[in-house]
Write an enzyme that holds these catalytic residues in place. Structure first.
Site, PDB file in Angstrom:
ATOM      1  N   LYS A 286      14.308  -3.979 -13.824  1.00 28.94           N
ATOM      2  CA  LYS A 286      13.439  -5.026 -14.376  1.00 28.94           C
ATOM      3  C   LYS A 286      14.248  -6.009 -15.228  1.00 28.94           C
ATOM      4  O   LYS A 286      13.994  -7.208 -15.225  1.00 28.94           O
ATOM      5  CB  LYS A 286      12.353  -4.375 -15.238  1.00 28.94           C
ATOM      6  CG  LYS A 286      11.350  -3.554 -14.452  1.00 28.94           C
ATOM      7  CD  LYS A 286      10.267  -4.452 -13.894  1.00 28.94           C
ATOM      8  CE  LYS A 286       9.167  -3.659 -13.230  1.00 28.94           C
ATOM      9  NZ  LYS A 286       8.040  -4.515 -12.840  1.00 28.94           N
TER      10      LYS A 286
ATOM     11  N   TYR B 129      15.230   2.234 -13.698  1.00 29.11           N
ATOM     12  CA  TYR B 129      13.973   1.476 -13.731  1.00 29.11           C
ATOM     13  C   TYR B 129      14.093   0.307 -14.716  1.00 29.11           C
ATOM     14  O   TYR B 129      13.788  -0.839 -14.387  1.00 29.11           O
ATOM     15  CB  TYR B 129      12.811   2.398 -14.129  1.00 29.11           C
ATOM     16  CG  TYR B 129      11.545   1.650 -14.431  1.00 29.11           C
ATOM     17  CD1 TYR B 129      10.890   0.945 -13.418  1.00 29.11           C
ATOM     18  CD2 TYR B 129      11.015   1.598 -15.717  1.00 29.11           C
ATOM     19  CE1 TYR B 129       9.743   0.219 -13.688  1.00 29.11           C
ATOM     20  CE2 TYR B 129       9.866   0.882 -15.991  1.00 29.11           C
ATOM     21  CZ  TYR B 129       9.230   0.196 -14.980  1.00 29.11           C
ATOM     22  OH  TYR B 129       8.102  -0.524 -15.250  1.00 29.11           O
TER      23      TYR B 129
ATOM     24  N   ARG C  48       4.192   6.503 -29.073  1.00 30.32           N
ATOM     25  CA  ARG C  48       4.178   5.353 -28.161  1.00 30.32           C
ATOM     26  C   ARG C  48       3.096   4.367 -28.587  1.00 30.32           C
ATOM     27  O   ARG C  48       2.199   4.712 -29.340  1.00 30.32           O
ATOM     28  CB  ARG C  48       3.881   5.810 -26.713  1.00 30.32           C
ATOM     29  CG  ARG C  48       4.940   6.709 -26.097  1.00 30.32           C
ATOM     30  CD  ARG C  48       6.193   5.924 -25.734  1.00 30.32           C
ATOM     31  NE  ARG C  48       7.181   6.775 -25.094  1.00 30.32           N
ATOM     32  CZ  ARG C  48       8.070   7.534 -25.747  1.00 30.32           C
ATOM     33  NH1 ARG C  48       8.080   7.547 -27.067  1.00 30.32           N
ATOM     34  NH2 ARG C  48       8.936   8.262 -25.087  1.00 30.32           N
TER      35      ARG C  48
ATOM     36  N   GLY D 194      -0.433   1.754  -3.634  1.00 29.05           N
ATOM     37  CA  GLY D 194      -1.662   1.053  -4.010  1.00 29.05           C
ATOM     38  C   GLY D 194      -2.846   1.565  -3.207  1.00 29.05           C
ATOM     39  O   GLY D 194      -2.698   2.342  -2.262  1.00 29.05           O
TER      40      GLY D 194
ATOM     41  N   ILE E 273       2.527  19.569 -23.621  1.00 21.52           N
ATOM     42  CA  ILE E 273       3.176  18.625 -24.547  1.00 21.52           C
ATOM     43  C   ILE E 273       4.677  18.725 -24.306  1.00 21.52           C
ATOM     44  O   ILE E 273       5.265  19.794 -24.500  1.00 21.52           O
ATOM     45  CB  ILE E 273       2.886  18.976 -26.018  1.00 21.52           C
ATOM     46  CG1 ILE E 273       1.384  18.989 -26.293  1.00 21.52           C
ATOM     47  CG2 ILE E 273       3.604  17.996 -26.948  1.00 21.52           C
ATOM     48  CD1 ILE E 273       1.028  19.314 -27.743  1.00 21.52           C
TER      49      ILE E 273
ATOM     50  N   ALA F  11       5.807  -3.121  -7.952  1.00 17.84           N
ATOM     51  CA  ALA F  11       7.047  -2.471  -8.401  1.00 17.84           C
ATOM     52  C   ALA F  11       6.872  -0.963  -8.349  1.00 17.84           C
ATOM     53  O   ALA F  11       5.750  -0.455  -8.354  1.00 17.84           O
ATOM     54  CB  ALA F  11       7.375  -2.884  -9.841  1.00 17.84           C
TER      55      ALA F  11
ATOM     56  N   HIS G 120       1.543  10.198 -16.329  1.00 21.94           N
ATOM     57  CA  HIS G 120       1.218   9.576 -17.614  1.00 21.94           C
ATOM     58  C   HIS G 120       0.370  10.466 -18.519  1.00 21.94           C
ATOM     59  O   HIS G 120      -0.394  11.308 -18.050  1.00 21.94           O
ATOM     60  CB  HIS G 120       0.506   8.237 -17.385  1.00 21.94           C
ATOM     61  CG  HIS G 120       1.369   7.229 -16.702  1.00 21.94           C
ATOM     62  ND1 HIS G 120       1.223   6.898 -15.386  1.00 21.94           N
ATOM     63  CD2 HIS G 120       2.436   6.534 -17.157  1.00 21.94           C
ATOM     64  CE1 HIS G 120       2.145   6.010 -15.059  1.00 21.94           C
ATOM     65  NE2 HIS G 120       2.901   5.777 -16.109  1.00 21.94           N
TER      66      HIS G 120
ATOM     67  N   LEU H 103       0.812  -1.229   0.000  1.00 25.26           N
ATOM     68  CA  LEU H 103       0.000   0.000   0.000  1.00 25.26           C
ATOM     69  C   LEU H 103       0.840   1.272   0.000  1.00 25.26           C
ATOM     70  O   LEU H 103       0.378   2.322   0.415  1.00 25.26           O
ATOM     71  CB  LEU H 103      -1.015   0.013   1.160  1.00 25.26           C
ATOM     72  CG  LEU H 103      -2.093  -1.074   1.104  1.00 25.26           C
ATOM     73  CD1 LEU H 103      -3.080  -0.922   2.268  1.00 25.26           C
ATOM     74  CD2 LEU H 103      -2.854  -1.056  -0.226  1.00 25.26           C
TER      75      LEU H 103
HETATM   76  N1  UFG Z   1       3.743  13.361 -22.125  1.00 21.79           N
HETATM   77  C1  UFG Z   1       3.416  14.695 -22.360  1.00 21.79           C
HETATM   78  N2  UFG Z   1       2.778  15.370 -21.364  1.00 21.79           N
HETATM   79  C2  UFG Z   1       2.449  14.793 -20.178  1.00 21.79           C
HETATM   80  C3  UFG Z   1       2.768  13.446 -19.948  1.00 21.79           C
HETATM   81  C4  UFG Z   1       3.426  12.760 -20.959  1.00 21.79           C
HETATM   82  O1  UFG Z   1       3.693  15.242 -23.416  1.00 21.79           O
HETATM   83  O2  UFG Z   1       1.861  15.477 -19.312  1.00 21.79           O
HETATM   84  C5  UFG Z   1       4.413  12.602 -23.198  1.00 21.79           C
HETATM   85  C6  UFG Z   1       5.763  12.076 -22.773  1.00 21.79           C
HETATM   86  O3  UFG Z   1       6.762  13.040 -22.945  1.00 21.79           O
HETATM   87  C7  UFG Z   1       5.881  10.863 -23.687  1.00 21.79           C
HETATM   88  C8  UFG Z   1       4.450  10.381 -23.878  1.00 21.79           C
HETATM   89  O4  UFG Z   1       3.620  11.473 -23.513  1.00 21.79           O
HETATM   90  O5  UFG Z   1       6.359  11.269 -24.922  1.00 21.79           O
HETATM   91  C9  UFG Z   1       4.086   9.195 -23.004  1.00 21.79           C
HETATM   92  O6  UFG Z   1       4.460   9.508 -21.658  1.00 21.79           O
HETATM   93  P1  UFG Z   1       4.035   8.615 -20.414  1.00 21.79           P
HETATM   94  O7  UFG Z   1       4.627   9.243 -19.199  1.00 21.79           O
HETATM   95  O8  UFG Z   1       2.561   8.393 -20.419  1.00 21.79           O
HETATM   96  O9  UFG Z   1       4.694   7.210 -20.728  1.00 21.79           O
HETATM   97  P2  UFG Z   1       6.225   6.812 -20.986  1.00 21.79           P
HETATM   98  O10 UFG Z   1       6.303   6.351 -22.407  1.00 21.79           O
HETATM   99  O11 UFG Z   1       7.169   7.865 -20.563  1.00 21.79           O
HETATM  100  O12 UFG Z   1       6.379   5.659 -19.938  1.00 21.79           O
HETATM  101  C10 UFG Z   1       5.927   4.354 -20.169  1.00 21.79           C
HETATM  102  C11 UFG Z   1       5.384   3.774 -18.857  1.00 21.79           C
HETATM  103  C12 UFG Z   1       6.477   3.745 -17.812  1.00 21.79           C
HETATM  104  C13 UFG Z   1       7.647   2.986 -18.374  1.00 21.79           C
HETATM  105  C14 UFG Z   1       8.092   3.571 -19.699  1.00 21.79           C
HETATM  106  C15 UFG Z   1       9.138   2.704 -20.286  1.00 21.79           C
HETATM  107  O13 UFG Z   1       4.291   4.538 -18.404  1.00 21.79           O
HETATM  108  O14 UFG Z   1       6.001   3.135 -16.633  1.00 21.79           O
HETATM  109  O15 UFG Z   1       7.000   3.612 -20.598  1.00 21.79           O
HETATM  110  O16 UFG Z   1       9.641   3.187 -21.461  1.00 21.79           O
HETATM  111  F1  UFG Z   1       8.676   3.040 -17.535  1.00 21.79           F
END
Ligand code: UFG
Length: 332
Positions: free
Chosen positions: A148, A144, A225, A39, A211, A78, A193, A36
């Site tokens: 893993k 990170y 992504r 969580g 962005i 994790a 995210h 927790l």
């Molecule tokens: N982004 C924005 N604005 C935001 C949040 C994100 O532009 O407010 C962009 C980021 O720069 C990135 C894309 O949106 O280009 C996705 O970002 P996320 O943070 O949603 O996801 P990531 O790809 O950074 O991370 C994901 C998983 C992580 C993991 C990672 C591994 O969420 O847990 O992939 O590559 F570690």
């Protein structure tokens, strides 16, 4: 297939709670373990056995495994913030790597032979080729990813020493969305995210959506992504669990095999909501690769996995429903 006795670690987290729900609804005996730290107790049904327990508590976990005659462990517990892992690598290695080792030690002592591991696209680092196949060289670029990756290594060595053990490691790309009935969803603090942050700006919880970077070498200048819906991600875990056999050492990518840019996700959210979202362009976030998306051919072919939420609007809609009906998340 007969019902199974399953221990879900990190079962009160975003991904773990969706696994608990699906496994429980399938009629399995589900036991939840979570410390927790991040969580939410409210994300799991009251009726299920729940242990507030840290992965470091090897002997206690061994007792839990024996008491519930656990057949298989799904290991979600994790820490998952890339930036935080750079700032505080030791807690990532302790929680993610040493934590998994402690869990495997408990499983070894209790003779539990099946393991499903949440791995990550972060174990690939910045591969030169997309779509990313499982066979590409893994070269993580942050603690990170390494934390893993090390567990993947440990699993291979352990499996070779114990021919009755079998594991599947699922390398997640970007997980998004919420359960279709909007009963559970994503509630991170802090929330980093993309999808929730766009929705927070739309709903007025944040002033604006930023962005991060518009000068990437991609068609619209923003990062690309591979977004996989949480329920599709979980269906892959269930297929993997059912297919596991002695000696299995399986690695699969979990993405839908299609990339979306940040702007495409933003546009799709605006279309879903029928509203403009206040947005500003900001600088790049350090450590973000320009383009990551999976080849998920292997899991589709070997396990028959078929993602159902391939329309990104549909994925966003489930997230919107969750956030609208739970403006303060789980409220804890
Ligand atoms: N982004 C924005 N604005 C935001 C949040 C994100 O532009 O407010 C962009 C980021 O720069 C990135 C894309 O949106 O280009 C996705 O970002 P996320 O943070 O949603 O996801 P990531 O790809 O950074 O991370 C994901 C998983 C992580 C993991 C990672 C591994 O969420 O847990 O992939 O590559 F570690």
């Amino acid at each position: 297939m007969d019902s199974m006795n399953i221990l879900v670690t990190g079962g009160a987290g975003y991904i773990g709670s969706h696994a608990v729900k699906a496994l429980y609804e399938e009629g399995n005996q589900v036991v939840v373990l979570d410390n927790l730290f991040r969580g939410h107790r409210k994300s799991i049904p009251d009726a299920l056995p729940f242990y507030q327990c840290d992965l470091a508590e090897t002997e206690r976990i061994q007792s839990i495994l024996l008491d519930h005659s656990i057949d298989v462990v799904m290991h979600f517990a994790a820490l998952t913030y890339v930036g935080e892992s750079v700032q505080q690598p030791l807690i990532y290695y302790r929680n993610n790597t040493a934590g998994a080792l402690s869990l495997l030690t408990a499983m070894d002592a209790a003779k539990v032979k099946r393991f499903i591991f949440s791995s990550t696209a972060a174990t690939y680092g910045e591969p030169e080729e997309v779509p990313i196949r499982e066979t590409v060289q893994q070269q993580p670029i942050n603690p990170y990813g390494w934390s893993k990756w090390m567990v993947e290594r440990i699993l291979l060595d352990y499996c070779r020493s114990n021919p009755q053990f079998g594991f599947t490691a699922l390398r997640y790309f970007n997980v998004a969305g919420a359960s279709s009935d909007a009963s559970i969803g994503e509630d991170h603090d802090p929330e980093t995210h993309l999808v929730p942050n766009i929705i927070f700006a739309a709903l007025g919880k944040n002033d604006q959506f930023k962005i991060f970077g518009t000068d990437y070498p991609t068609p619209d200048g923003t990062c690309i992504r591979d977004y996989v819906h949480i329920e599709d991600l979980i269906s892959a875990h269930i297929l993997a669990m059912k297919a596991l056999k002695d000696g299995d050492q399986k690695f699969y990518n979990l993405g839908i095999g299609r990339g979306y840019s940040v702007r495409e996700i933003l546009n799709a959210t605006e279309e879903t909501l029928g509203a403009k979202i206040p947005t500003i362009q900001d600088v790049r976030r350090s450590g973000d690769p320009a383009m990551l998306y999976a080849s998920s051919e292997k899991i589709q072919k070997e396990l028959g996995w078929k993602p159902l939420h391939t329309d990104v609007h549909d994925m966003i809609q489930t997230a919107v429903q969750w956030h609208k009906t739970h403006p303060n998340g789980y409220g804890d």
